[in-house]
Design a protein around this motif. Structure first.
Motif, PDB file in Angstrom:
ATOM      1  N   ASP A 118      66.163  35.765  54.966  1.00  0.00           N
ATOM      2  CA  ASP A 118      67.581  36.079  54.752  1.00  0.00           C
ATOM      3  C   ASP A 118      67.723  37.474  54.147  1.00  0.00           C
ATOM      4  OD1 ASP A 118      66.614  35.643  52.229  1.00  0.00           O
ATOM      5  OD2 ASP A 118      67.994  34.035  51.725  1.00  0.00           O
ATOM      6  N   GLY A 119      68.943  37.862  53.853  1.00  0.00           N
ATOM      7  CA  GLY A 119      69.219  39.184  53.316  1.00  0.00           C
ATOM      8  C   GLY A 119      68.542  39.444  51.985  1.00  0.00           C
ATOM      9  N   ALA A 120      68.470  38.432  51.131  1.00  0.00           N
ATOM     10  CA  ALA A 120      67.831  38.612  49.817  1.00  0.00           C
ATOM     11  C   ALA A 120      66.354  38.968  49.983  1.00  0.00           C
ATOM     12  CB  ALA A 120      67.991  37.354  48.976  1.00  0.00           C
ATOM     13  N   HIS A 121      65.720  38.392  50.970  1.00  0.00           N
ATOM     14  CA  HIS A 121      64.313  38.679  51.241  1.00  0.00           C
ATOM     15  C   HIS A 121      64.153  40.157  51.618  1.00  0.00           C
ATOM     16  CE1 HIS A 121      60.673  38.713  53.831  1.00  0.00           C
ATOM     17  NE2 HIS A 121      60.212  37.943  52.859  1.00  0.00           N
ATOM     18  N   GLY A 122      65.009  40.640  52.487  1.00  0.00           N
ATOM     19  CA  GLY A 122      64.945  42.040  52.907  1.00  0.00           C
ATOM     20  C   GLY A 122      65.211  42.997  51.756  1.00  0.00           C
ATOM     21  N   ARG A 123      66.174  42.663  50.912  1.00  0.00           N
ATOM     22  CA  ARG A 123      66.468  43.522  49.752  1.00  0.00           C
ATOM     23  C   ARG A 123      65.276  43.564  48.801  1.00  0.00           C
ATOM     24  NH1 ARG A 123      71.321  41.056  50.553  1.00  0.00           N
ATOM     25  NH2 ARG A 123      70.953  39.456  48.980  1.00  0.00           N
ATOM     26  N   GLY A 124      64.628  42.437  48.599  1.00  0.00           N
ATOM     27  CA  GLY A 124      63.459  42.406  47.722  1.00  0.00           C
ATOM     28  C   GLY A 124      62.330  43.272  48.252  1.00  0.00           C
ATOM     29  N   THR A 139      62.692  45.858  50.224  1.00  0.00           N
ATOM     30  CA  THR A 139      63.120  47.248  50.097  1.00  0.00           C
ATOM     31  C   THR A 139      62.911  47.736  48.672  1.00  0.00           C
ATOM     32  OG1 THR A 139      64.733  46.951  51.851  1.00  0.00           O
ATOM     33  CG2 THR A 139      65.062  48.836  50.387  1.00  0.00           C
ATOM     34  N   ASP A 140      63.235  46.905  47.686  1.00  0.00           N
ATOM     35  CA  ASP A 140      63.027  47.277  46.277  1.00  0.00           C
ATOM     36  C   ASP A 140      61.557  47.544  45.985  1.00  0.00           C
ATOM     37  OD1 ASP A 140      65.730  47.031  45.875  1.00  0.00           O
ATOM     38  OD2 ASP A 140      65.595  45.061  44.886  1.00  0.00           O
TER      39      ASP A 140
END
Length: 72
Positions: free
Chosen positions: A55-61, A63-64
Motif C-alpha cells: 500500500d501507500g504507507a509501504h512506498g512512503r517508508g 522512500t524515507d
C-alpha cells in the motif's frame, strides 16, 4: 510490511505421491492469480498463501529509507 497471509493457508487432501499434491495445489493457485490481480500467490511447504499488494504507507517508508542513501 506484513508477511502474514491474507487468507488462511489452504491444505489440500493428502495425495499418494507428493507430485500429485503439488499439481493439485497449482490447479487451485492458478485461478486465484486470475481472481486476485496484484496479490502474491505462493505455495510454501504444501500451503497456498495469499499476500495482498503493498500500500501507500509501504512506498512512503521505502522512500524515507532511500533518500539518505541517495544523499550519501
Amino acid at each position: 510490511m506484513s508477511a502474514a497471509p491474507a487468507e488462511r493457508p489452504h491444505r489440500s487432501a493428502p495425495a499418494e505421491h507428493p507430485k500429485d499434491s503439488e499439481a493439485s495445489l497449482l490447479d487451485e493457485a492458478n485461478p486465484l492469480t486470475e481472481r486476485l490481480p496484484g496479490y502474491r500467490i505462493e505455495i510454501i511447504k504444501g500451503q497456498i498463501r495469499v499476500t495482498p499488494p503493498v500500500d501507500g504507507a509501504h512506498g512512503r517508508g521505502l522512500t524515507d529509507l532511500m533518500l539518505p542513501f541517495i544523499a550519501a
